[in-house]
Scaffold this active site. Structure first.
Site, PDB file in Angstrom:
ATOM      1  N   ASP A 159     -18.998   3.219  33.528  1.00 18.06           N
ATOM      2  CA  ASP A 159     -19.902   2.090  33.768  1.00 18.06           C
ATOM      3  C   ASP A 159     -19.915   1.150  32.573  1.00 18.06           C
ATOM      4  O   ASP A 159     -20.508   1.452  31.534  1.00 18.06           O
ATOM      5  CB  ASP A 159     -21.320   2.606  34.028  1.00 18.06           C
ATOM      6  CG  ASP A 159     -21.426   3.300  35.374  1.00 18.06           C
ATOM      7  OD1 ASP A 159     -21.143   2.648  36.394  1.00 18.06           O
ATOM      8  OD2 ASP A 159     -21.787   4.500  35.397  1.00 18.06           O
ATOM      9  N   HIS A 218     -15.853   7.977  36.638  1.00 14.20           N
ATOM     10  CA  HIS A 218     -16.452   6.656  36.835  1.00 14.20           C
ATOM     11  C   HIS A 218     -17.032   6.175  35.502  1.00 14.20           C
ATOM     12  O   HIS A 218     -17.909   6.830  34.930  1.00 14.20           O
ATOM     13  CB  HIS A 218     -17.544   6.792  37.902  1.00 14.20           C
ATOM     14  CG  HIS A 218     -18.235   5.533  38.287  1.00 14.20           C
ATOM     15  ND1 HIS A 218     -17.747   4.667  39.248  1.00 14.20           N
ATOM     16  CD2 HIS A 218     -19.404   4.992  37.868  1.00 14.20           C
ATOM     17  CE1 HIS A 218     -18.575   3.657  39.404  1.00 14.20           C
ATOM     18  NE2 HIS A 218     -19.593   3.825  38.571  1.00 14.20           N
ATOM     19  N   MET A 256     -21.259  -2.173  30.978  1.00 13.22           N
ATOM     20  CA  MET A 256     -22.402  -3.098  31.135  1.00 13.22           C
ATOM     21  C   MET A 256     -22.486  -4.019  29.922  1.00 13.22           C
ATOM     22  O   MET A 256     -22.256  -3.577  28.790  1.00 13.22           O
ATOM     23  CB  MET A 256     -23.708  -2.310  31.246  1.00 13.22           C
ATOM     24  CG  MET A 256     -23.718  -1.260  32.329  1.00 13.22           C
ATOM     25  SD  MET A 256     -25.357  -0.542  32.498  1.00 13.22           S
ATOM     26  CE  MET A 256     -24.994   0.865  33.567  1.00 13.22           C
ATOM     27  N   SER A 279     -20.115   9.754  37.286  1.00 13.87           N
ATOM     28  CA  SER A 279     -20.351   8.762  36.231  1.00 13.87           C
ATOM     29  C   SER A 279     -20.744   9.491  34.951  1.00 13.87           C
ATOM     30  O   SER A 279     -21.577  10.400  34.969  1.00 13.87           O
ATOM     31  CB  SER A 279     -21.491   7.829  36.649  1.00 13.87           C
ATOM     32  OG  SER A 279     -21.997   7.163  35.503  1.00 13.87           O
ATOM     33  N   MET A 336     -19.961  -3.994  35.320  1.00  9.29           N
ATOM     34  CA  MET A 336     -21.226  -4.695  35.565  1.00  9.29           C
ATOM     35  C   MET A 336     -21.353  -5.738  34.472  1.00  9.29           C
ATOM     36  O   MET A 336     -22.168  -5.620  33.541  1.00  9.29           O
ATOM     37  CB  MET A 336     -22.388  -3.693  35.543  1.00  9.29           C
ATOM     38  CG  MET A 336     -22.442  -2.853  36.807  1.00  9.29           C
ATOM     39  SD  MET A 336     -23.447  -1.364  36.614  1.00  9.29           S
ATOM     40  CE  MET A 336     -22.235  -0.288  35.885  1.00  9.29           C
ATOM     41  N   ASP A 390     -22.783   4.260  44.996  1.00  6.91           N
ATOM     42  CA  ASP A 390     -23.101   4.478  43.583  1.00  6.91           C
ATOM     43  C   ASP A 390     -24.593   4.288  43.354  1.00  6.91           C
ATOM     44  O   ASP A 390     -25.132   3.196  43.561  1.00  6.91           O
ATOM     45  CB  ASP A 390     -22.293   3.470  42.740  1.00  6.91           C
ATOM     46  CG  ASP A 390     -22.524   3.651  41.247  1.00  6.91           C
ATOM     47  OD1 ASP A 390     -23.200   4.617  40.841  1.00  6.91           O
ATOM     48  OD2 ASP A 390     -22.011   2.806  40.478  1.00  6.91           O
ATOM     49  N   HIS A 419     -16.180   0.660  36.548  1.00  5.38           N
ATOM     50  CA  HIS A 419     -17.179  -0.139  37.263  1.00  5.38           C
ATOM     51  C   HIS A 419     -17.693  -1.204  36.308  1.00  5.38           C
ATOM     52  O   HIS A 419     -18.439  -0.898  35.372  1.00  5.38           O
ATOM     53  CB  HIS A 419     -18.305   0.792  37.738  1.00  5.38           C
ATOM     54  CG  HIS A 419     -19.425   0.081  38.421  1.00  5.38           C
ATOM     55  ND1 HIS A 419     -20.639   0.683  38.687  1.00  5.38           N
ATOM     56  CD2 HIS A 419     -19.533  -1.183  38.919  1.00  5.38           C
ATOM     57  CE1 HIS A 419     -21.441  -0.181  39.297  1.00  5.38           C
ATOM     58  NE2 HIS A 419     -20.790  -1.318  39.439  1.00  5.38           N
ATOM     59  N   MET A 447     -23.697  -0.492  45.918  1.00  4.29           N
ATOM     60  CA  MET A 447     -24.729   0.056  45.045  1.00  4.29           C
ATOM     61  C   MET A 447     -25.885   0.556  45.917  1.00  4.29           C
ATOM     62  O   MET A 447     -26.368  -0.159  46.795  1.00  4.29           O
ATOM     63  CB  MET A 447     -25.264  -1.012  44.086  1.00  4.29           C
ATOM     64  CG  MET A 447     -24.315  -1.456  42.988  1.00  4.29           C
ATOM     65  SD  MET A 447     -23.729  -0.169  41.859  1.00  4.29           S
ATOM     66  CE  MET A 447     -25.227   0.659  41.348  1.00  4.29           C
TER      67      MET A 447
HETATM   68  C1  DX5 Z   1     -25.796   2.437  37.584  1.00  6.23           C
HETATM   69  C2  DX5 Z   1     -24.386   2.941  37.516  1.00  6.23           C
HETATM   70  C3  DX5 Z   1     -24.187   4.269  38.110  1.00  6.23           C
HETATM   71  C4  DX5 Z   1     -25.025   5.354  37.490  1.00  6.23           C
HETATM   72  C5  DX5 Z   1     -25.242   6.400  38.501  1.00  6.23           C
HETATM   73  O1  DX5 Z   1     -25.847   1.082  37.432  1.00  6.23           O
HETATM   74  O2  DX5 Z   1     -23.496   2.053  38.167  1.00  6.23           O
HETATM   75  O3  DX5 Z   1     -22.826   4.623  38.123  1.00  6.23           O
HETATM   76  O4  DX5 Z   1     -24.450   5.931  36.365  1.00  6.23           O
HETATM   77  O5  DX5 Z   1     -26.135   7.306  37.993  1.00  6.23           O
HETATM   78  P1  DX5 Z   1     -27.018   8.215  38.967  1.00  6.23           P
HETATM   79  O6  DX5 Z   1     -26.064   9.056  39.753  1.00  6.23           O
HETATM   80  O7  DX5 Z   1     -27.851   9.012  38.020  1.00  6.23           O
HETATM   81  O8  DX5 Z   1     -27.814   7.301  39.830  1.00  6.23           O
HETATM   82 ZN    ZN Z   2     -21.427   2.787  38.416  1.00  7.85          ZN
END
Ligand code: DX5
Ligand code: ZN
Length: 222
Positions: free
Chosen positions: A33, A31, A35, A8, A66, A173, A64, A135
């Site tokens: 993210d 990956h 949000m 990520s 969210m 994740d 991903h 998750m």
């Molecule tokens: C959190 C994300 C993850 C995050 C993982 O909501 O979906 O992908 O970036 O980061 P680490 O590996 O630091 O937990």
């Molecule tokens: Zn993620």
């Protein structure tokens, strides 16, 4: 069973994403993210940024989402060329329709579950999917501690996926690092997101290779 490391970029320099991606040539996918400050209490980037990342790398993009109202927004990411799109089941009104739509647009369809969401109610949907993403922290932020209590769910999900007889990937994740990846691999995960563990390392690409080596050793995979 193949092993994939999908770092990520959440904790990388978000203003220089393509340069950050170029630092991890050994990764199997990147990956991303997304949000929206509605589904999770944090805000990152959306489709225009993913489109620019797409034009700057040939790496597989593992998006991903969210976000709320995911049925409305997810197909755009497939149209933008993301090879894999994860929607959260908690945010989808019509997950079967959405998974079919993603596949028809040429993307892998992936269903994500928050820590408190059980997999069992979705057993009949698994054949519609290319990946299940569990998750292992509450979604929203990088750098959180891995939730050990998720290990039984990884095992149960692996058993359900094996029952389908298909090649459905199982991604974890959150909090994945050299300290936790072996436990996840032993429990049946085969695709690993790691954010802070990779970008917090002195040599991010060496960490990607090390995580892959550890996961393969833990599953005695090729
Ligand atoms: C959190 C994300 C993850 C995050 C993982 O909501 O979906 O992908 O970036 O980061 P680490 O590996 O630091 O937990
Ligand atoms: Zn993620």
């Amino acid at each position: 069973m193949g092993i994939r490391i999908t770092p990520s970029v959440l904790n990388a320099d978000l203003a220089n994403l393509n340069a950050e991606i170029a630092r991890i040539p050994s990764c199997d996918a990147v990956h991303l993210d997304v949000m929206d400050n509605r589904f999770v209490p944090n805000l990152t980037f959306g489709l225009p940024v993913v489109e620019r990342v797409r034009s700057g790398t040939d790496k597989m993009l593992d998006v991903h989402l969210m976000i709320a109202e995911v049925d409305r927004w997810a197909p755009g990411y497939a149209e933008a060329g993301a090879e894999s799109v994860t929607f959260h089941i908690e945010a989808s009104d019509a997950p079967v329709k959405l998974a079919r739509q993603l596949r028809s647009l040429g993307a892998r369809a992936s269903m994500g579950l928050r820590p408190a969401t059980p997999i069992e109610p979705y057993e009949d949907l698994l054949g519609e999917l290319d990946m299940v993403m569990l998750m292992t922290v509450e979604p929203g932020f990088g750098g959180q501690s891995f939730l050990d209590i998720m290990l039984p769910k990884i095992r149960r999900t692996r058993a359900l996926l094996d029952k389908t007889g298909g090649d459905i990937w199982l991604q974890v994740d959150g909090g994945i690092s050299a300290e936790t990846i072996e436990r996840c691999a032993e429990a049946g995960a085969d695709t690993f997101v790691a954010g802070s563990a990779v970008y917090g390392a002195n040599d991010p690409d060496a960490m990607v290779r090390e995580l892959g080596r550890m996961a393969k050793a833990a599953t005695k995979c090729c």
